[in-house]
Motif scaffolding. Structure first.
Motif, mmCIF file in Angstrom:
data_model
loop_
_atom_site.group_PDB
_atom_site.id
_atom_site.type_symbol
_atom_site.label_atom_id
_atom_site.label_comp_id
_atom_site.label_asym_id
_atom_site.label_seq_id
_atom_site.Cartn_x
_atom_site.Cartn_y
_atom_site.Cartn_z
ATOM 1 N N MET A 1 -3.890 -2.529 0.550
ATOM 2 C CA MET A 1 -4.570 -2.734 -0.732
ATOM 3 C C MET A 1 -4.343 -4.147 -1.258
ATOM 4 O O MET A 1 -5.257 -4.792 -1.742
ATOM 5 N N ILE A 2 -3.084 -4.597 -1.205
ATOM 6 C CA ILE A 2 -2.750 -5.924 -1.730
ATOM 7 C C ILE A 2 -2.061 -6.691 -0.609
ATOM 8 O O ILE A 2 -1.045 -6.241 -0.077
ATOM 9 N N SER B 1 -2.767 -10.951 -3.434
ATOM 10 C CA SER B 1 -3.872 -10.374 -4.195
ATOM 11 C C SER B 1 -4.519 -9.230 -3.425
ATOM 12 O O SER B 1 -4.219 -9.011 -2.256
ATOM 13 N N THR B 2 -5.414 -8.522 -4.095
ATOM 14 C CA THR B 2 -6.055 -7.361 -3.463
ATOM 15 C C THR B 2 -6.973 -7.807 -2.330
ATOM 16 O O THR B 2 -7.494 -8.915 -2.331
ATOM 17 N N TRP C 1 0.861 -1.191 0.000
ATOM 18 C CA TRP C 1 0.000 0.000 0.000
ATOM 19 C C TRP C 1 0.879 1.216 0.000
ATOM 20 O O TRP C 1 2.100 1.093 -0.120
ATOM 21 N N VAL D 1 -11.173 -3.980 -3.277
ATOM 22 C CA VAL D 1 -10.158 -3.234 -4.042
ATOM 23 C C VAL D 1 -9.871 -4.005 -5.328
ATOM 24 O O VAL D 1 -9.773 -5.229 -5.311
ATOM 25 N N THR D 2 -9.749 -3.285 -6.444
ATOM 26 C CA THR D 2 -9.455 -3.946 -7.711
ATOM 27 C C THR D 2 -8.196 -3.362 -8.326
ATOM 28 O O THR D 2 -8.146 -2.168 -8.618
ATOM 29 N N ALA D 3 -7.202 -4.208 -8.499
ATOM 30 C CA ALA D 3 -5.952 -3.776 -9.131
ATOM 31 C C ALA D 3 -5.835 -4.463 -10.479
ATOM 32 O O ALA D 3 -6.277 -5.600 -10.649
ATOM 33 N N ILE E 1 -4.948 0.931 -10.049
ATOM 34 C CA ILE E 1 -6.160 0.592 -9.290
ATOM 35 C C ILE E 1 -7.321 1.118 -10.124
ATOM 36 O O ILE E 1 -7.344 2.301 -10.499
#
Ligand code: WTA
Length: 662
Positions: free
Chosen positions: A438-439, A455-456, A430, A460-462, A481
């Motif tokens: 975040m991940i 993974s996220t 992060w 949260v979508t990366a 992101i």
């Protein structure tokens, strides 16, 4: 990136099961949070906000997204200090310990939730007495003492935004930050303890105020070390004098969910630091959520320890706001991991000093979660396992890491020697800008691979994209992101254009993190470091962290830093600096062997042009390696500003060594 390097990672990536034995209560192998967030992102965050946070007034809209500006939990009202303190006291947990504080010299303070509430209320009244109002900004320049957290929480109680300035920064940094934020007040201390010495702070504030920072009207000074300071009449006030008369009655102010909570300045590609803006409701929701689930928190019994400094975002989110919002007990430690214990410092023979301060603290308090940085872990590796002997670390349940990519070797060492080969490791990616994790893997849910942040988090979508902005389904790319998240930065203070330009213009519609990453065939993310640390050697892109990983893979190497030095033929050339593990002698033969080792492991393209064996690496006081300085040394340039270095003599030693090696 050459295919060869990718393959090395793939074959090395052993998978570790989710460690259900040690994690459990919160998540218990259950992917339902991921499923829920995937099905309804806003509904998921709304539920977390209502479950984890107490609102004075419920929100009526979850998200307003006008790219690149997000607002979360609109219409909601809340107070952060109420969430971190009052509600736990109201629930009968006033006598629960909030902080086991330990000073560097070994002095300790135990602070309960009700004591912390009283101190925060009193200091909020002090701030009001000095004329501060909701919407004002103040600066905090303090050592790692309880008054630092008290000052921050007092700000949130009355809606004042704090800007914490790391205690290792210079007067110039204080001026820049105070001027930019128009800070009306600075809270500081006479000094703080660093490696056995009182390191002065107030003199830096005096120097800053003599030269600039003209919006500052008052200075509040904690007496930490009893050193001599000059107090300017009318401007400077002792903390203890102001607190002596302050009332503990200070009702928390109900603030809008999007009320500015704090600024934290972070460096970008230009010299002027960026004032990252965080607001109230979304920030608290995400840090409470991640602190609870990523560390598999059992709030009633855990003793959690984040060994960072509050001067950085990690300390804001995971020493102060997350742990207190969740009502848990934390260790709060003033010093650095390598500060010797007091009894050692009586001896002049430095070599005989113990290096087990961390393990001693873990054992004494029965720490259940340890959250630290890869650089610290590699330092422990360098010291060797003898420092661990005689310490019972079995209270630990979850091990965390943050700040830079962790090499698989350090991950394995952490897992085996600190985690007894069974505790889950959470490698959390992060940034100051993201506010919270975040991940990261989730203990009890994610099977981990050593060196991968996995993974996220749910919600949260990366996505990785290539130069043209196309999504990369597998392989290397730029980390972006693709959807707003609650604790995202709301902007750069006073500079909306730079906000747009830095984060949102490289790939339209996406937040560009500035990091490179690789997605493997199983969908695991491997962070490769800042893209500005990516070298280009003969047209091949090679990440410094990949080479570093290859260097520390050699059995004699404890720690390594790699820079791309300008080279007439190849564009850039790889230059490695390594610290040896205890028991190894530096020699040209060994340097050559290490160089060859990288070539064997990662392919000929990755062979460093030079490897220098050095006694230490130049690091900032937060432990980040200053690659810029190493690059300057490699290219024979003047060093420029070295004020953020923890130990300035390190560079001279390296320079002497590099000259000898030539
Ligand atoms: C790096 C610190 C790899 C990354 C919380 C990011 C990491 C920058 C990790 C942010 C990790 C942080 N693995 N790299 N687990 N965590 N980074 O703002 O390059 O001080 O962009 O926030 O640190 O640093 P910052």
């Amino acid at each position: 990136m050459s295919d060869a390097t990718i393959e090395v990672y793939e074959t090395e990536a052993r998978q570790f099961p989710p460690s259900a034995e040690f994690a459990g209560a919160a998540l218990a192998n259950d992917r339902s949070l991921y499923d829920e967030a995937e099905a309804d992102l806003e509904g998921f965050w709304a539920r977390q906000a209502r479950e984890l946070i107490s609102w004075d007034q419920d929100f009526d809209q979850v998200l307003d997204w006008q790219l690149p500006y997000a607002k979360w939990f609109l219409g909601g009202k809340l107070n952060i200090s109420y969430n971190c303190l009052d509600r736990h006291v109201e629930a009968g947990k006033g006598d629960k310990v909030a902080y086991h504080w330990e000073g560097e010299p070994g002095d300790t303070r135990t602070i309960t939730y009700s004591e912390l509430l009283d101190e925060v209320s009193k200091f909020a009244n002090v701030l009001k007495g000095l004329g501060l109002q909701s919407g004002d900004r103040i600066a905090i320049y303090m050592p790692m003492i309880p008054e630092l957290a008290i000052a921050m929480l007092a700000c949130t109680r009355i809606g004042v935004a704090h800007s914490v300035i790391f205690g290792g920064f210079s007067p110039d940094a204080i001026i820049d930050r105070c001027d930019d934020a128009q800070a009306r007040l600075i809270i500081t201390a006479d000094a703080g303890y660093r490696r056995g010495e009182a390191s002065a702070l107030k003199v830096n504030v005096d120097a800053a105020l003599a030269a600039g920072a003209s919006t500052v009207e008052n200075v509040v000074v904690v007496n930490r070390c009893d050193t001599d300071v000059t107090m300017a009449k009318g401007r400077d006030h002792w903390w203890h004098d102001l607190m002596a008369d302050a009332s503990t009655d200070c009702p928390p102010v109900s603030l809008d969910s999007e009320h500015l909570m704090y600024l934290l300045y972070t460096s970008g590609t230009t010299a002027k630091p960026k004032g990252i803006m965080h607001t109230t409701g979304g920030y608290l929701t995400q840090v409470a959520f991640t602190h609870k689930y990523v560390f598999d928190l059992k709030p009633d019994t855990d003793v959690y320890w984040c060994a960072a400094d509050i001067g950085w975002v990690t300390g804001h989110s995971y020493i102060v706001y997350g742990p207190l919002a969740n009502g848990c007990t934390s260790v709060f430690y003033e010093g650095t991991p390598d500060t010797p214990r007091e009894q050692d410092r009586e001896s002049d023979d430095r070599a005989s000093w113990s290096k087990d301060r961390l393990w001693d603290i873990i054992e004494r308090y029965g720490v259940t979660q340890l959250y630290t940085a890869p650089t610290a872990i590699r330092t422990f590796m360098k010291w060797g396992t003898s420092e661990l002997e005689g310490h019972d670390l079995s209270s630990l349940r979850v091990l965390g890491t943050v700040g830079e990519p962790i090499n698989p070797e350090a991950w394995m060492w952490y897992h085996e020697h600190i985690g007894g080969s069974s505790r889950p490791i959470v490698d959390t990616w992060w940034q100051t800008e993201t506010g919270g994790h975040m991940i990261t893997p989730m203990p009890g849910v994610t099977a981990t691979k050593p060196g991968s942040a996995c993974s996220t988090i749910p919600g949260v979508t990366a996505e990785l994209v290539d130069d043209a902005g196309n999504v990369v389904p597998e392989g290397g790319g730029y980390l972006t992101i693709s959807k707003p998240w609650p604790s995202m930065l709301r902007g750069i203070w006073g500079d909306p254009e730079r906000y747009q330009e830095t984060y949102w213009s490289r790939f339209p519609g996406r937040y560009f993190a500035g990091d490179g990453a690789r997605l493997d065939a199983d969908g695991y993310l491997w962070l490769l470091g800042r893209v500005d640390d990516v070298m280009n050697v003969s047209g091949h892109r090679i990440s410094t962290s990949e080479i570093e990983s290859g260097l520390v893979d050699h059995p004699s190497v404890a720690e390594a830093a790699v820079v791309g030095a300008t080279d007439d033929t190849t564009g850039q050339a790889i230059v490695g600096y390594v610290i040896l593990r205890g028991g190894n002698e530096a020699s040209l033969e060994l340097a050559e062997e290490i160089r060859q080792h990288v070539a064997n492991k990662l392919g000929a393209i990755a062979r460093p042009k030079a490897v220098f064996i050095v006694p230490d690496l130049p690091k900032t006081r937060s432990g980040k390696i200053m690659r810029r300085l190493l690059r300057d040394v490699a290219e024979g340039r003047d060093l420029g500003d070295t004020t953020t270095l923890a130990d300035a003599s390190v560079v001279d030693d390296i320079r002497a060594g590099a000259a000898e090696g030539e």
